[in-house]
Write a protein that holds these residues in place. Structure first.
Motif, PDB file in Angstrom:
ATOM      1  N   ALA A   1     -19.481  11.414  -7.180  1.00  0.00           N
ATOM      2  CA  ALA A   1     -20.852  11.539  -6.680  1.00  0.00           C
ATOM      3  C   ALA A   1     -21.328  10.233  -6.051  1.00  0.00           C
ATOM      4  N   MET A   2     -21.006   9.133  -6.684  1.00  0.00           N
ATOM      5  CA  MET A   2     -21.445   7.832  -6.146  1.00  0.00           C
ATOM      6  C   MET A   2     -20.769   7.524  -4.821  1.00  0.00           C
ATOM      7  N   LEU A   3     -19.482   7.804  -4.757  1.00  0.00           N
ATOM      8  CA  LEU A   3     -18.755   7.551  -3.500  1.00  0.00           C
ATOM      9  C   LEU A   3     -19.381   8.373  -2.374  1.00  0.00           C
ATOM     10  N   ARG A   4     -19.743   9.606  -2.708  1.00  0.00           N
ATOM     11  CA  ARG A   4     -20.315  10.491  -1.675  1.00  0.00           C
ATOM     12  C   ARG A   4     -21.735  10.057  -1.324  1.00  0.00           C
ATOM     13  N   GLN A   5     -22.508   9.742  -2.368  1.00  0.00           N
ATOM     14  CA  GLN A   5     -23.903   9.349  -2.163  1.00  0.00           C
ATOM     15  C   GLN A   5     -24.012   8.163  -1.201  1.00  0.00           C
ATOM     16  N   TYR A   6     -23.127   7.185  -1.385  1.00  0.00           N
ATOM     17  CA  TYR A   6     -23.207   5.967  -0.560  1.00  0.00           C
ATOM     18  C   TYR A   6     -22.220   6.013   0.609  1.00  0.00           C
ATOM     19  N   ASP A   7     -21.678   7.170   0.835  1.00  0.00           N
ATOM     20  CA  ASP A   7     -20.772   7.379   1.962  1.00  0.00           C
ATOM     21  C   ASP A   7     -19.663   6.307   1.983  1.00  0.00           C
ATOM     22  N   CYS A   8     -19.031   6.115   0.814  1.00  0.00           N
ATOM     23  CA  CYS A   8     -18.034   5.043   0.686  1.00  0.00           C
ATOM     24  C   CYS A   8     -16.634   5.538   1.038  1.00  0.00           C
ATOM     25  N   ARG A   9     -15.997   4.762   1.859  1.00  0.00           N
ATOM     26  CA  ARG A   9     -14.622   5.088   2.211  1.00  0.00           C
ATOM     27  C   ARG A   9     -13.633   4.307   1.317  1.00  0.00           C
ATOM     28  N   TYR A  10     -14.174   3.312   0.602  1.00  0.00           N
ATOM     29  CA  TYR A  10     -13.306   2.491  -0.251  1.00  0.00           C
ATOM     30  C   TYR A  10     -13.887   2.329  -1.633  1.00  0.00           C
ATOM     31  N   LEU A  11     -12.999   2.304  -2.613  1.00  0.00           N
ATOM     32  CA  LEU A  11     -13.413   2.006  -3.973  1.00  0.00           C
ATOM     33  C   LEU A  11     -12.637   0.763  -4.395  1.00  0.00           C
TER      34      LEU A  11
ATOM     35  N   GLU B   1      -8.231   5.716 -14.442  1.00  0.00           N
ATOM     36  CA  GLU B   1      -7.791   7.056 -14.038  1.00  0.00           C
ATOM     37  C   GLU B   1      -8.922   7.821 -13.357  1.00  0.00           C
ATOM     38  N   GLU B   2     -10.128   7.726 -13.952  1.00  0.00           N
ATOM     39  CA  GLU B   2     -11.278   8.457 -13.406  1.00  0.00           C
ATOM     40  C   GLU B   2     -11.622   7.951 -12.008  1.00  0.00           C
ATOM     41  N   LYS B   3     -11.406   6.674 -11.814  1.00  0.00           N
ATOM     42  CA  LYS B   3     -11.685   6.112 -10.487  1.00  0.00           C
ATOM     43  C   LYS B   3     -10.673   6.641  -9.474  1.00  0.00           C
ATOM     44  N   LEU B   4      -9.408   6.621  -9.889  1.00  0.00           N
ATOM     45  CA  LEU B   4      -8.353   7.086  -8.980  1.00  0.00           C
ATOM     46  C   LEU B   4      -8.582   8.538  -8.573  1.00  0.00           C
ATOM     47  N   ARG B   5      -8.862   9.351  -9.575  1.00  0.00           N
ATOM     48  CA  ARG B   5      -9.044  10.781  -9.298  1.00  0.00           C
ATOM     49  C   ARG B   5     -10.263  11.025  -8.421  1.00  0.00           C
ATOM     50  N   ALA B   6     -11.340  10.275  -8.697  1.00  0.00           N
ATOM     51  CA  ALA B   6     -12.568  10.447  -7.927  1.00  0.00           C
ATOM     52  C   ALA B   6     -12.327  10.074  -6.466  1.00  0.00           C
ATOM     53  N   ALA B   7     -11.607   8.962  -6.279  1.00  0.00           N
ATOM     54  CA  ALA B   7     -11.350   8.509  -4.911  1.00  0.00           C
ATOM     55  C   ALA B   7     -10.550   9.570  -4.162  1.00  0.00           C
TER      56      ALA B   7
ATOM     57  N   GLU C   1     -10.535  12.702  -4.740  1.00  0.00           N
ATOM     58  CA  GLU C   1     -11.421  13.838  -4.495  1.00  0.00           C
ATOM     59  C   GLU C   1     -12.378  13.571  -3.335  1.00  0.00           C
ATOM     60  N   ALA C   2     -12.867  12.336  -3.261  1.00  0.00           N
ATOM     61  CA  ALA C   2     -13.849  12.015  -2.223  1.00  0.00           C
ATOM     62  C   ALA C   2     -13.180  11.540  -0.936  1.00  0.00           C
ATOM     63  N   GLY C   3     -11.869  11.538  -0.928  1.00  0.00           N
ATOM     64  CA  GLY C   3     -11.145  11.106   0.274  1.00  0.00           C
ATOM     65  C   GLY C   3     -11.283   9.610   0.519  1.00  0.00           C
ATOM     66  N   ALA C   4     -11.460   8.843  -0.543  1.00  0.00           N
ATOM     67  CA  ALA C   4     -11.610   7.389  -0.387  1.00  0.00           C
ATOM     68  C   ALA C   4     -10.297   6.685  -0.731  1.00  0.00           C
ATOM     69  N   THR C   5     -10.164   5.469  -0.190  1.00  0.00           N
ATOM     70  CA  THR C   5      -8.998   4.650  -0.487  1.00  0.00           C
ATOM     71  C   THR C   5      -9.346   3.698  -1.627  1.00  0.00           C
ATOM     72  N   VAL C   6      -8.413   3.532  -2.558  1.00  0.00           N
ATOM     73  CA  VAL C   6      -8.658   2.632  -3.685  1.00  0.00           C
ATOM     74  C   VAL C   6      -8.040   1.270  -3.384  1.00  0.00           C
ATOM     75  N   LEU C   7      -8.845   0.232  -3.448  1.00  0.00           N
ATOM     76  CA  LEU C   7      -8.314  -1.123  -3.317  1.00  0.00           C
ATOM     77  C   LEU C   7      -8.183  -1.679  -4.724  1.00  0.00           C
ATOM     78  N   VAL C   8      -6.964  -1.943  -5.135  1.00  0.00           N
ATOM     79  CA  VAL C   8      -6.725  -2.379  -6.516  1.00  0.00           C
ATOM     80  C   VAL C   8      -6.424  -3.871  -6.557  1.00  0.00           C
TER      81      VAL C   8
ATOM     82  N   SER D   1       0.822  -1.198   0.000  1.00  0.00           N
ATOM     83  CA  SER D   1       0.000   0.000   0.000  1.00  0.00           C
ATOM     84  C   SER D   1       0.860   1.253   0.000  1.00  0.00           C
ATOM     85  N   PHE D   2       0.374   2.275  -0.613  1.00  0.00           N
ATOM     86  CA  PHE D   2       1.073   3.552  -0.607  1.00  0.00           C
ATOM     87  C   PHE D   2       0.016   4.628  -0.744  1.00  0.00           C
ATOM     88  N   GLY D   3       0.121   5.636   0.088  1.00  0.00           N
ATOM     89  CA  GLY D   3      -0.833   6.730   0.017  1.00  0.00           C
ATOM     90  C   GLY D   3      -2.257   6.241   0.157  1.00  0.00           C
ATOM     91  N   HIS D   4      -3.123   6.688  -0.730  1.00  0.00           N
ATOM     92  CA  HIS D   4      -4.528   6.314  -0.628  1.00  0.00           C
ATOM     93  C   HIS D   4      -4.838   5.123  -1.533  1.00  0.00           C
TER      94      HIS D   4
END
Ligand SMILES: C[C@@]1(CC(=O)O)c2cc3[nH]c(cc4nc(cc5[nH]c(cc(n2)[C@H]1CCC(=O)O)[C@@](C)(CC(=O)O)[C@@H]5CCC(=O)O)C(CC(=O)O)=C4CCC(=O)O)c(CCC(=O)O)c3CC(=O)O
Ligand SMILES: NC(=O)C1=CN([C@@H]2O[C@H](COP(=O)(O)OP(=O)(O)OC[C@H]3O[C@@H](n4cnc5c(N)ncnc54)[C@H](O)[C@@H]3O)[C@@H](O)[C@H]2O)C=CC1
Length: 414
Positions: free
Chosen positions: A189-199, A211-217, A219-226, A105-108
């Motif tokens: 918007a979806m991350l915020r709507q469902y109050d998601c901390r993880y994508l 890329e759009e997922k990474l940037r959105a996460a 922006e929404a302060g979410a962590t991306v699980l790849v 893991s690194f960063g978000h």
């Protein structure tokens, strides 16, 4: 001058930067995100913040006059990598790909080898999850306790996709049916709507809207699980990259200065004082006896061997505690009592009077390092180390003794 440009983004990139700048090699860094900028800011150096287009890369490379460009971006940042490669080709600059050999893991971002690993991670981290891995493997999320409440599955609006979600136990309120492409805004918007901390996403490369997922996460302060795909890219490891760049920049290790010069002096007629009559004093005396007969040992008690030497007239013994006047007219002193305060005092007094002193329990207080001795019929070799490696010194002396034992007095092998 050797200046490098580093496209960072991975832990390895940061490590490389630290290691090279510690050796005085100048590096500028390009980071894609504000988050990345925060991470590298404390390191110093010039920072290009924000994603660069290929043209911007080219002009940065031309303006910076870099000797090489290191690509330490994420293995799935395909577009960036292609742009860096193209910019290097155009500017005829050496391109080096730094690949991390293992995921972590690194960063978000948390990189996982498979869905099981992601589930494991989520078990110990609370918060809702937006799953974007599709419907085929959605059932694997059942392994996550509370998944029916926590996980929101985004799948295609097809009967089989919805059926797979229902069969896996998802209720309608946790299923999002929609066909992409998904913009950054929509993801956010979806991350915020469902109050998601993880994508949760597969490492799909750019075609999958990664890329759009990474940037959105971000922006929404979410962590991306790849969920990673196996890395097929060619590249160098951190160590290989470091070696190559040091070589390229003509870096040479600074010649280390040894702390003690071997001063070979005659001890004939010199007064030598040893404070202490224990094991260490005995070892020092047995060495010194091979060079001089004028040794005085000052100690309330002696080892048996030192007693024998005293009986044989090889040394003089003062059966008492050390006093300052013992150093009068002395050339070399050994502080080898088991009393730290006494040893320190012997050292201090000796140094004040310009008397060579070896302090057995404090290398910092020595003006003389007592050497390991290797003797041949005609020569003497003294070995000292840095004061931190007695075993090495001892082992080297032993090896050399074996070598010289195998030679006759003319130096030829026996
Ligand atoms: C700085 C120096 C000062 C001086 O001049 O006295 C010093 C200092 C200290 N030694 C310590 C420990 C040990 N030293 C040895 C062995 C030797 N030590 C020798 C020299 C020196 N030792 C000087 C130069 C060192 C250099 O060149 O790097 C040798 C070469 C000559 C000799 O002693 O005859 C000899 C090998 C001879 C041979 O093999 O022929 C062993 C092994 C053993 O005893 O077998 C151990 C146990 C190690 C362990 O157990 O790890 C401690 C910790 C004491 C504590 O913990 O209380 C200190 C204090 C400190 O580091 O500050
Ligand atoms: N440099 C080296 O290679 C090594 C150094 N050491 C250090 O060397 C020191 C001595 O170790 P050992 O010989 O094993 O101890 P030891 O216990 O065998 O001997 C201590 C000796 O010091 C004498 N002594 C005590 N107070 C005294 C005083 N005020 N004046 C004169 N003599 C006094 C005792 O009578 C005894 O003979 C220790 O501080 C130990 O930490 C230990 C191992 C290796």
């Amino acid at each position: 001058m050797c200046k490098l440009l580093l496209f960072a983004g991975t832990t390895e990139g940061r490590l490389l930067y630290e290691r090279l700048s510690a050796r005085g090699i100048e590096m500028d860094i390009s980071v894609a995100t504000e988050y990345g900028k925060e991470l590298v800011e404390p390191l110093g150096g010039r920072i290009y913040a924000g994603r660069m287009s290929e043209e911007e890369m080219e002009s940065a490379i031309r303006a910076g006059g870099y000797k090489a460009v290191i690509d330490a971006t994420h293995p799935y940042a395909d577009i960036v990598t292609k742009n860096i490669q193209r910019a290097c080709r155009e500017t005829e600059t050496l391109y080096i790909r730094l690949l991390r050999k293992e995921s972590r893991s690194f960063g978000h971002l948390v990189s996982c080898q498979n869905i099981g690993e992601a589930v494991e991670y989520l078990q110990s981290h609370s918060g809702n999850v937006l799953s974007t891995i599709g419907s085929k493997q959605v059932s694997e999320l059942k392994a996550l306790p509370g998944y029916q409440d926590r996980v929101f599955a985004r799948v295609l609006p097809l009967p089989e996709a919805i059926n797979a979600c229902l069969a896996a136990g998802f209720s309608a309120k946790n299923i999002i049916c929609m066909q992409g492409p998904f913009s950054q805004e929509l993801n956010t918007a979806m991350l915020r709507q469902y109050d998601c901390r993880y994508l949760l996403t597969k490492n799909s490369g750019d075609a999958g809207g990664f890329e759009e997922k990474l940037r959105a996460a971000e922006e929404a302060g979410a962590t991306v699980l790849v969920i990673e795909r196996p890395i097929e890219e060619e590249g160098l490891s951190l160590e290989e990259t470091e070696e190559k760049l040091l070589d390229l920049c003509g870096w040479k290790p600074a010649p280390s200065k040894k702390t003690h010069f071997p001063l070979y002096v005659s001890l004939t007629g010199r007064k030598i004082v040893v404070a202490g009559g224990g094991t260490i004093a005995q070892r020092r005396v047995s060495t010194l006896c091979r060079f001089t007969g004028a040794i005085t040992v000052i100690a309330p008690a002696l080892t048996e061997e030192l007693h024998r030497r005293e009986q044989a007239g090889e040394i003089r013994w003062e059966p008492r505690k050390f006093v300052a006047s013992d150093l009068d007219g002395c050339f070399l002193a050994i502080a080898a009592t088991d009393d730290r305060a006494v040893n320190a005092e012997v050292g201090r007094l000796a140094r004040e009077q310009g008397i060579w002193v070896s302090v057995a329990d404090a290398k910092e207080e020595c003006t003389l390092f007592f050497p390991a001795i290797v003797e041949t019929e005609q020569e003497v070799i003294g070995i000292v180390g840095s004061g931190n490696s007695h075993h090495r010194v001892s082992a080297l002396a032993k090896r050399l003794r074996e070598v010289v034992e195998d030679e006759d007095s003319s130096g030829k092998p026996r």
